[in-house]
Write a protein that holds these residues in place. Structure first.
Motif, PDB file in Angstrom:
ATOM      1  N   ALA A 166      -2.241  -4.198  -4.724  1.00 50.59           N
ATOM      2  CA  ALA A 166      -2.428  -4.821  -3.465  1.00 50.59           C
ATOM      3  C   ALA A 166      -1.197  -5.380  -3.362  1.00 50.59           C
ATOM      4  CB  ALA A 166      -3.029  -5.483  -2.711  1.00 50.59           C
ATOM      5  N   SER A 167      -1.378  -7.052  -4.921  1.00 53.21           N
ATOM      6  CA  SER A 167      -0.401  -7.521  -5.243  1.00 53.21           C
ATOM      7  C   SER A 167       1.048  -6.572  -5.844  1.00 53.21           C
ATOM      8  CB  SER A 167      -1.077  -8.316  -5.938  1.00 53.21           C
ATOM      9  OG  SER A 167      -1.052  -8.789  -7.301  1.00 53.21           O
ATOM     10  N   HIS A 197       5.527   6.575  -0.522  1.00 53.49           N
ATOM     11  CA  HIS A 197       6.018   5.251   0.095  1.00 53.49           C
ATOM     12  C   HIS A 197       7.130   4.650  -0.325  1.00 53.49           C
ATOM     13  CE1 HIS A 197       2.999   3.540  -2.763  1.00 53.49           C
ATOM     14  NE2 HIS A 197       3.566   2.849  -2.855  1.00 53.49           N
ATOM     15  N   HIS A 198       7.307   3.392   0.744  1.00 55.08           N
ATOM     16  CA  HIS A 198       8.640   2.702   0.019  1.00 55.08           C
ATOM     17  C   HIS A 198       7.797   1.237  -0.265  1.00 55.08           C
ATOM     18  CE1 HIS A 198      11.044   6.608  -0.092  1.00 55.08           C
ATOM     19  NE2 HIS A 198      10.550   6.402   1.125  1.00 55.08           N
ATOM     20  N   HIS A 199       9.215   1.071  -0.745  1.00 52.89           N
ATOM     21  CA  HIS A 199       8.743  -1.328   0.010  1.00 52.89           C
ATOM     22  C   HIS A 199       8.892  -2.253   0.526  1.00 52.89           C
ATOM     23  CE1 HIS A 199       6.486   0.751  -3.730  1.00 52.89           C
ATOM     24  NE2 HIS A 199       5.780   0.344  -3.386  1.00 52.89           N
ATOM     25  N   PHE A 200       9.068  -3.422   1.106  1.00 50.38           N
ATOM     26  CA  PHE A 200       9.822  -4.476   1.607  1.00 50.38           C
ATOM     27  C   PHE A 200       9.298  -5.650   0.362  1.00 50.38           C
ATOM     28  CE2 PHE A 200       8.443  -8.783   2.977  1.00 50.38           C
ATOM     29  CZ  PHE A 200      10.284  -8.971   3.542  1.00 50.38           C
ATOM     30  N   VAL A 201      10.235  -6.176  -0.033  1.00 51.73           N
ATOM     31  CA  VAL A 201      10.024  -7.273  -1.212  1.00 51.73           C
ATOM     32  C   VAL A 201      10.821  -8.009  -0.329  1.00 51.73           C
ATOM     33  CG1 VAL A 201      11.202  -8.205  -3.215  1.00 51.73           C
ATOM     34  CG2 VAL A 201      10.433  -5.980  -2.640  1.00 51.73           C
ATOM     35  N   CYS A 202       9.379  -9.589  -0.145  1.00 47.17           N
ATOM     36  CA  CYS A 202      10.422 -11.199   0.301  1.00 47.17           C
ATOM     37  C   CYS A 202      11.202 -11.718  -1.133  1.00 47.17           C
ATOM     38  CB  CYS A 202       8.973 -11.735   0.373  1.00 47.17           C
ATOM     39  SG  CYS A 202       9.736 -13.580   1.520  1.00 47.17           S
ATOM     40  N   ARG A 203      12.469 -11.758  -0.527  1.00 45.01           N
ATOM     41  CA  ARG A 203      13.235 -12.510  -1.625  1.00 45.01           C
ATOM     42  C   ARG A 203      12.651 -14.144  -1.804  1.00 45.01           C
ATOM     43  NH1 ARG A 203      17.320 -12.086   3.314  1.00 45.01           N
ATOM     44  NH2 ARG A 203      17.420 -14.885   3.902  1.00 45.01           N
ATOM     45  N   ARG A 204      11.677 -14.643  -1.004  1.00 43.74           N
ATOM     46  CA  ARG A 204      11.382 -15.886  -1.140  1.00 43.74           C
ATOM     47  C   ARG A 204      10.260 -16.117  -1.977  1.00 43.74           C
ATOM     48  NH1 ARG A 204      10.269 -20.587   3.165  1.00 43.74           N
ATOM     49  NH2 ARG A 204      12.246 -22.127   1.601  1.00 43.74           N
ATOM     50  N   GLU A 243       4.792  -5.343  -0.267  1.00 37.62           N
ATOM     51  CA  GLU A 243       4.276  -4.604   1.184  1.00 37.62           C
ATOM     52  C   GLU A 243       4.447  -3.310   1.014  1.00 37.62           C
ATOM     53  OE1 GLU A 243       3.672  -4.597   5.371  1.00 37.62           O
ATOM     54  OE2 GLU A 243       4.079  -7.299   4.441  1.00 37.62           O
ATOM     55  N   ASP A 244       3.806  -2.637   1.111  1.00 40.51           N
ATOM     56  CA  ASP A 244       4.183  -1.139   1.048  1.00 40.51           C
ATOM     57  C   ASP A 244       4.843  -0.742   2.072  1.00 40.51           C
ATOM     58  OD1 ASP A 244       3.303  -0.635  -1.267  1.00 40.51           O
ATOM     59  OD2 ASP A 244       1.409  -0.566  -1.188  1.00 40.51           O
TER      60      ASP A 244
END
Length: 151
Positions: free
Chosen positions: A38-39, A94-101, A106-107
């Motif tokens: 998950a991480s 699936h694809h990914h969202f990445v927090c820039r901070r 997140e999948d």
């Protein structure tokens, strides 16, 4: 057989099918991936986790095994913009969202993306696209809330 054990057995079978030995190091790395999936762990995170049970394992062993598992399609490398790679176990597209901070990943599962067709390339002799992923970069909810001005 519990899901965890089934996944380990399937992994061992995949290794054998590709002529790879099913070593205790390889199993430990795969198990650490299962436990931290998950991480989207980095190689360093996996190294620290595996070393707790196998203190003599080297970082190089972790990294080389991750490269091998990526070639087999067991793991997928998720590259962040300003730091090292993280690893994912793609059980379904699936694809990914990445927090820039905070760099949380997140999948993103959306059936619409399964309908995407291969993009055209300007010079067909320069690329032969066989797979692709989409990665969105922005702020996760927690980081967005931390940046919001207090009222």
């Amino acid at each position: 057989m519990p899901s965890h054990d089934r996944k380990l057995a399937a992994f061992a079978e995949t290794c054998r099918e590709h002529g790879l030995s099913v070593t205790h190091q390889r199993l430990a790395i795969f198990e650490a991936l299962l436990e931290t999936r998950a991480s989207h762990p980095s190689a360093e995170t996996l190294y620290r986790r595996v070393r707790q049970r196998h203190p003599t394992i080297s970082f190089n062993t972790i990294y080389k095994n991750l490269e091998t598992l990526e070639e087999l399609g067991v793991v997928q490398k998720v590259n962040l913009l300003h730091s090292g790679a993280r690893y994912d176990m793609p059980e379904q597209p699936h694809h990914h969202f990445v927090c820039r901070r905070c760099e949380r990943i997140e999948d993103v599962f959306d059936p619409a993306f399964r309908e995407l067709r291969k993009p055209a390339v300007n010079d067909p002799s320069s690329f032969d696209i066989d797979e692709w992923t989409i990665q969105w970069t922005g702020l996760c909810g927690a980081c967005r809330a931390a940046e919001a001005p207090a009222t």
